[in-house]
Design an enzyme around this catalytic site. Sequence first.
Site, mmCIF file in Angstrom:
data_model
loop_
_atom_site.group_PDB
_atom_site.id
_atom_site.type_symbol
_atom_site.label_atom_id
_atom_site.label_comp_id
_atom_site.label_asym_id
_atom_site.label_seq_id
_atom_site.Cartn_x
_atom_site.Cartn_y
_atom_site.Cartn_z
ATOM 1 N N GLY A 69 0.737 -0.747 -0.547
ATOM 2 C CA GLY A 69 0.464 0.019 0.442
ATOM 3 C C GLY A 69 0.381 1.539 -0.080
ATOM 4 O O GLY A 69 0.379 2.369 -0.777
ATOM 5 N N HIS A 70 1.924 1.087 0.744
ATOM 6 C CA HIS A 70 2.752 2.937 1.084
ATOM 7 C C HIS A 70 3.683 2.407 -0.564
ATOM 8 O O HIS A 70 3.680 3.761 -0.796
ATOM 9 C CB HIS A 70 3.663 2.391 1.915
ATOM 10 C CG HIS A 70 3.351 2.117 3.183
ATOM 11 N ND1 HIS A 70 3.339 1.006 3.985
ATOM 12 C CD2 HIS A 70 2.414 2.943 3.788
ATOM 13 C CE1 HIS A 70 2.403 0.720 5.233
ATOM 14 N NE2 HIS A 70 1.848 2.343 5.507
ATOM 15 N N SER A 98 -2.576 -3.347 5.597
ATOM 16 C CA SER A 98 -1.947 -2.714 7.074
ATOM 17 C C SER A 98 -0.987 -3.226 8.118
ATOM 18 O O SER A 98 -1.066 -4.441 7.908
ATOM 19 C CB SER A 98 -3.441 -2.732 7.661
ATOM 20 O OG SER A 98 -2.961 -2.059 9.279
HETATM 21 P P1 AMP Z 1 0.733 4.391 7.937
HETATM 22 O O1 AMP Z 1 1.935 3.433 7.995
HETATM 23 O O2 AMP Z 1 -1.071 3.256 8.599
HETATM 24 O O3 AMP Z 1 0.144 5.694 9.199
HETATM 25 O O4 AMP Z 1 0.183 4.487 6.311
HETATM 26 C C1 AMP Z 1 0.507 5.284 5.956
HETATM 27 C C2 AMP Z 1 -0.473 5.487 4.066
HETATM 28 O O5 AMP Z 1 -0.658 4.639 3.305
HETATM 29 C C3 AMP Z 1 -1.637 6.641 5.451
HETATM 30 O O6 AMP Z 1 -1.510 7.611 3.630
HETATM 31 C C4 AMP Z 1 -2.200 4.927 4.070
HETATM 32 O O7 AMP Z 1 -3.951 5.522 4.440
HETATM 33 C C5 AMP Z 1 -1.927 4.682 3.540
HETATM 34 N N1 AMP Z 1 -2.097 2.681 2.804
HETATM 35 C C6 AMP Z 1 -2.043 2.402 4.450
HETATM 36 N N2 AMP Z 1 -2.453 0.607 4.259
HETATM 37 C C7 AMP Z 1 -2.663 1.474 2.972
HETATM 38 C C8 AMP Z 1 -3.234 0.881 1.583
HETATM 39 N N3 AMP Z 1 -3.546 -0.942 2.025
HETATM 40 N N4 AMP Z 1 -3.261 0.977 0.105
HETATM 41 C C9 AMP Z 1 -2.977 2.327 0.376
HETATM 42 N N5 AMP Z 1 -2.887 3.159 0.648
HETATM 43 C C10 AMP Z 1 -2.659 2.782 2.205
#
Ligand code: AMP
Length: 286
Positions: free
Chosen positions: A40-41, A189
Site C-alpha cells: 500500500g505504501h 495494513s
Molecule cells: P500508515 O503507515 O499506516 O500511517 O499509512 C501511511 C499511508 O499509507 C496512509 O496515507 C495510509 O492511508 C496509506 N495506506 C495504508 N494502507 C494502505 C493500503 N492498503 N492501500 C493504500 N494506502 C494505504
Amino acid sequence: MTATKRATTVLHTRAELRAALQGTERPLGLVPTMGWLHEGHRTLMARARAENATTIATIFVNPRQFNEAADYQRYPRNEARDLAICADEAIDFVFAPAVEEIYPPGFDTTVSVGAVARPLEGAARPGHFEGVATVVAILFELIGADRSYFGQKDAQQVLVIRQMARDLAIPTEVIACPTVRQPDGLALSSRNVHLAPDERAAAPVLRRALLAGRARWESGERSAAAVREAMWEVLTAEPLAIPAYVSVADGRTLTELDRVIDDDPALLSLAVRFGATRLIDNEPLP
Ligand code: AMP
C-alpha cells in the site's frame, strides 16, 4: 520494482532536512508513513515518483495519534527494512525523526479538528485526529511539499487532512490513492501482522461486508438502514469479528445518511476488532 534507481538519502533531524531540501528540483512529492512499509505504501511512493521531480517519504510512529499507550508500544517497527523499501521505490529522501525532533521539549500546541473528524474513527478513538492533524501540519510545514499522497483506506484521514491544509492555508495538495488489498480482499495494513492465523483467515469479512453493502445498493436499495443491515449480516456471521461500527455516510461530510442518493458520493465504512487488533476498511459509492 522500479526501472531507474537513485540513491536514497536518510535524514534524521530538522536541520538535515532543511539542508537537504534546499534547491531540490520541484515539484516535491511527500508520502507520510508510520513505517512497517507494505505494498500500500509502495503504491503511494510509485505515484509520488511518477508525478514529481523529487520525492520524500517520512517514517514516524506518531505517539500523539494513539489513544492507547499499549497500541503505540506494540506498533511494528523495522527501520532497516523500511529504508530498503524506500530505496527500492527510488525515493530521494527519507525523513525518519526521533520523537523529540517532531515534538521538542516544551511543545504545547495541537491542531483542533472540526466536524469531519468527529464521527467514525474520531468517535471511536478520542484525540486520534488531533494527533494526526498536528503531526501532518508539522510535516507539511517542515517539508513544504507541492503534493502529498495518502491512502483511501483511511478515508476519514484524507478528509481531515484536506480540511486542515485548506483551513491553515498550507499549500500542499492532498492526493488520495486507491486501497491496495491482498488477493482475498483484506486491505494491507501494518496492523495485520498482529492477527493470529485464525483471525487472519477471518479478516476478509470486512471486504465481504462492504461488498454486500454495495451489492444491496446496486440492486436498487436506497435506504441507508438496509445497506447497513446488509453489512451487519455478513459481519455477525463471523464469530471472530467484533464489530465496532458500520456506517453509511455522506462521502464529503461523513454524516450518517437516511437515503443513499444516486451520484451523491457516499462512504460505506466499518471498524472491526479481532482479539486485540482493530481493522478498518471502506468502500466509496457510487
Ligand atoms: P500508515 O503507515 O499506516 O500511517 O499509512 C501511511 C499511508 O499509507 C496512509 O496515507 C495510509 O492511508 C496509506 N495506506 C495504508 N494502507 C494502505 C493500503 N492498503 N492501500 C493504500 N494506502 C494505504
